[in-house]
Motif scaffolding. Structure first.
Motif, PDB file in Angstrom:
ATOM      1  N   SER A  39       0.988  -1.113   0.215  1.00 12.67           N
ATOM      2  CA  SER A  39       0.174   0.017  -0.150  1.00 12.67           C
ATOM      3  C   SER A  39       0.701   1.446   0.200  1.00 12.67           C
ATOM      4  O   SER A  39       1.981   1.294   0.153  1.00 12.67           O
ATOM      5  N   VAL A  40       0.294   2.262  -0.279  1.00 13.96           N
ATOM      6  CA  VAL A  40       1.002   3.827  -0.178  1.00 13.96           C
ATOM      7  C   VAL A  40       1.539   3.797   1.320  1.00 13.96           C
ATOM      8  O   VAL A  40       2.692   4.414   1.553  1.00 13.96           O
ATOM      9  N   SER A  41       0.909   3.655   2.414  1.00 11.54           N
ATOM     10  CA  SER A  41       1.361   3.458   3.671  1.00 11.54           C
ATOM     11  C   SER A  41       2.428   2.711   3.819  1.00 11.54           C
ATOM     12  O   SER A  41       3.446   2.847   4.321  1.00 11.54           O
ATOM     13  N   ASP A  42       2.688   1.394   3.211  1.00 12.17           N
ATOM     14  CA  ASP A  42       3.658   0.717   3.397  1.00 12.17           C
ATOM     15  C   ASP A  42       5.109   1.080   2.500  1.00 12.17           C
ATOM     16  O   ASP A  42       6.024   1.238   3.245  1.00 12.17           O
ATOM     17  N   PHE A  43       4.682   1.779   1.501  1.00 16.90           N
ATOM     18  CA  PHE A  43       5.872   2.391   0.792  1.00 16.90           C
ATOM     19  C   PHE A  43       6.299   3.622   1.634  1.00 16.90           C
ATOM     20  O   PHE A  43       7.499   3.795   1.846  1.00 16.90           O
ATOM     21  N   LYS A  44       5.531   4.423   2.337  1.00 22.59           N
ATOM     22  CA  LYS A  44       5.795   5.612   3.030  1.00 22.59           C
ATOM     23  C   LYS A  44       6.805   5.014   4.175  1.00 22.59           C
ATOM     24  O   LYS A  44       7.756   5.617   4.480  1.00 22.59           O
ATOM     25  N   LYS A  45       6.453   4.127   4.722  1.00 23.14           N
ATOM     26  CA  LYS A  45       7.111   3.658   5.954  1.00 23.14           C
ATOM     27  C   LYS A  45       8.475   3.201   5.411  1.00 23.14           C
ATOM     28  O   LYS A  45       9.493   3.435   6.243  1.00 23.14           O
ATOM     29  N   GLN A  46       8.519   2.375   4.280  1.00 19.18           N
ATOM     30  CA  GLN A  46       9.793   1.877   3.880  1.00 19.18           C
ATOM     31  C   GLN A  46      10.986   3.127   3.437  1.00 19.18           C
ATOM     32  O   GLN A  46      11.908   3.226   3.939  1.00 19.18           O
ATOM     33  N   CYS A  47      10.039   4.100   2.896  1.00 15.23           N
ATOM     34  CA  CYS A  47      11.002   5.308   2.638  1.00 15.23           C
ATOM     35  C   CYS A  47      11.440   6.189   3.943  1.00 15.23           C
ATOM     36  O   CYS A  47      12.613   6.484   3.798  1.00 15.23           O
ATOM     37  N   PHE A  48      10.747   6.295   4.886  1.00 16.66           N
ATOM     38  CA  PHE A  48      11.207   6.672   6.161  1.00 16.66           C
ATOM     39  C   PHE A  48      12.519   5.718   6.874  1.00 16.66           C
ATOM     40  O   PHE A  48      13.129   6.217   7.783  1.00 16.66           O
ATOM     41  N   ASN A  49      12.004   4.419   6.677  1.00 11.08           N
ATOM     42  CA  ASN A  49      13.164   3.407   7.144  1.00 11.08           C
ATOM     43  C   ASN A  49      14.306   3.825   6.384  1.00 11.08           C
ATOM     44  O   ASN A  49      15.424   3.872   7.252  1.00 11.08           O
ATOM     45  N   THR A  50      14.387   4.019   5.170  1.00 11.61           N
ATOM     46  CA  THR A  50      15.659   4.231   4.370  1.00 11.61           C
ATOM     47  C   THR A  50      16.139   5.657   4.975  1.00 11.61           C
ATOM     48  O   THR A  50      17.368   5.921   5.179  1.00 11.61           O
TER      49      THR A  50
END
Length: 339
Positions: free
Chosen positions: A210-221
């Motif tokens: 989901s978009v939320s999953d993508f955002k989480k991974q972006c901020f993990n990076t």
């Protein structure tokens, strides 16, 4: 001949069989020298298969590349590195759908041959990876975050595994952060290509990113880039760029971030030595967000404990019910015997 392009289905099946046989031979060979010779002999064929856009052989060929690049402590043979730019080119031209098969190969190169990845100036493998990442982030839409998610995951791994090569990675910190922020901006502004194709919507449902999953991974990076080398992160900042990052970071809902990496990154920011004035001015806001995230961690942990307790109570209740039924059955049997 079988590695050349052909429409003959039988030849394609034979080629796949040969690739799998090579896999077995390579994995079972105890002789490192023999393995090296085998790899040297098949690299040109593998390169030709990928360069020829041979989709029918691609997944099997990628499986083979994943095996020969998984060196586990040994430096990857230099000749194998010829495949790195070929894989990047294939991904960006015709093999985007094979992201799950290509990324493990790239990850092996970065993990098992980090020195070559970071210090090779010509070709510049880091630049190739960033170019591929830019392409993948351009593909992100509100209904298709799958490719961008996995590339962001690879970037996080890359910055973590290359910690000892900070000087080589320094010039790439800001470009990667800019890619992340640009992708988030496009999602926020709705400027990414809208997808009306039903098949793509089906793919999104199947991939479950989901978009939320993508955002989480972006901020993990982003968090990894910060806490792996906070001083280097601060060195690439100017006031506008820093507040742009914070705008998106603090603007995310708590459901769009992983709490712990964010807390570690924010603490590392306020712990930096000799911070610039604009960083100091942001500290009260940073403190507030750290406290909010810690509260969220506490609430999440409490909810998890309550859930586990409820599950245990349900199991215990089931066992008690079973015991009660067993007792009733025993009483019935006794009455039958007495009768």
């Amino acid at each position: 001949r079988m590695f050349s392009l052909t429409d003959d289905d039988q030849a394609a099946l034979s080629c796949i069989g040969i690739i799998r046989a090579i896999q077995i031979l390579y994995e079972s060979s105890p002789n490192e020298m023999a393995s090296a010779e085998m790899v040297s002999s098949i690299i040109p064929r593998i390169s030709k298969t990928i360069n020829n856009s041979s989709i029918e052989y691609l997944d099997t060929t990628l499986d083979l590349i994943a095996i020969i690049t998984n060196q586990k402590g040994n430096e990857i043979f230099q000749r194998i590195w010829n495949l790195f730019p070929i894989l990047i080119s294939a991904f960006m031209s015709y093999a985007t759908d094979y992201i799950e098969d290509i990324l493990p190969c790239l990850e092996n190169f970065i993990t098992f041959s980090t020195h070559t990845f970071c210090t090779s100036g010509n070709p510049d493998y880091i630049a190739m990876l960033i170019q591929m990442s830019a392409y993948a982030f351009e593909l992100v839409t509100p209904v298709s975050c799958y490719t961008g998610y996995h590339v962001a995951e690879l970037l996080e791994h890359t910055f973590r595994i290359t910690k000892a090569y900070s000087s080589q990675m320094n010039k790439w910190r800001r470009p990667v952060i800019e890619l992340i922020i640009s992708s988030l901006q496009r999602l926020e502004n709705g400027n990414s290509n809208t997808v009306d194709n039903v098949s793509q919507l089906t793919t999104f449902t199947f991939n479950e990113i989901s978009v939320s999953d993508f955002k989480k991974q972006c901020f993990n990076t982003l968090s990894t880039i910060i806490y792996i080398d906070t001083q280097s992160f601060v060195n690439i900042l100017d006031e506008n760029f820093y507040f742009l990052i914070m705008k998106y970071w603090f603007g995310m809902g708590l459901n769009d971030v992983d709490y712990k990496p964010c807390v570690v990154a924010l603490i590392s920011i306020i712990s930096v030595q000799n911070p610039p004035d604009f960083l100091v001015r942001s500290f009260p806001h940073v403190f507030t967000n750290i406290i909010s995230l810690l509260d969220a961690i506490s609430i999440k942990k409490k909810a998890l404990m309550e859930k586990q307790l409820n599950q245990m109570n349900k199991l215990q209740g089931t066992e008690e019910d079973d015991d009660f039924l067993d007792e009733e059955e025993e009483e019935d049997e006794k009455e039958e015997e007495e009768e």
